[in-house]
Design a protein around this motif. Structure first.
Motif: not given
Length: 156
Positions: A65-74, A108-112
């Motif tokens: 899932s493409v995040a709206p903020i580039d510092i977030c994973s998919d 992944r490093p994070n979830a959003w």
């Protein structure tokens, strides 16, 4: 899950009566067929919380899932819904913990996730559970947009 979604969404966002605009959206989005489609995707995972009567809530995690903020994973926590009468009994926290364990297993490093800017109760819940606000986006229904906060949870 469609019935739970319909109940939670209407209870959370529709406060002054249901007009045709929102009714059409809700009845189109929250259907058994839509959930069958979601469940058939290899990139979607759903866990439910249930009691002796039935489902009281669920969490949905989406990969790719493409995040709206580039510092977030998919990895997106797409949905976390708990019926209003079951909120506060720990079901949401348990579902979130399960979803985050899965997110961590992806490497992944994070979830959003995104949360309606006016939904302070949900934003507070996520903040208490380790999420940080990292940006803004908008939720769109037809030609109408609604501000949303983008929240991130660090997995690594």
């Amino acid at each position: 899950m469609a019935a739970v979604s319909l109940e939670v969404w209407l209870n959370t966002y529709i406060r002054n009566g249901v007009n045709a605009f929102f009714a059409d959206y809700a009845l189109e989005q929250f259907t058994a067929a839509r959930f069958e489609e979601i469940l058939s995707s290899a990139n979607e995972t759903i866990w439910v919380s249930q009691n002796s009567i039935g489902i009281e809530g669920f969490i949905r995690v989406s990969l790719g899932s493409v995040a709206p903020i580039d510092i977030c994973s998919d990895v997106e926590i797409s949905t976390l819904y708990v019926q209003p009468r079951h909120q506060g009994n720990g079901a949401g926290r348990r579902l979130l913990e399960t979803g985050l364990e899965f997110c961590a297993s992806t490497g992944r490093p994070n979830a959003w996730l995104s949360v309606n800017a006016g939904n302070e109760r949900a934003a507070d819940f996520y903040s208490r559970n380790g999420f940080e606000k990292v940006g803004e986006t908008h939720f769109q229904i037809g030609d109408q947009t609604y501000p949303n906060h983008v929240l991130r949870f660090r997995l690594l």
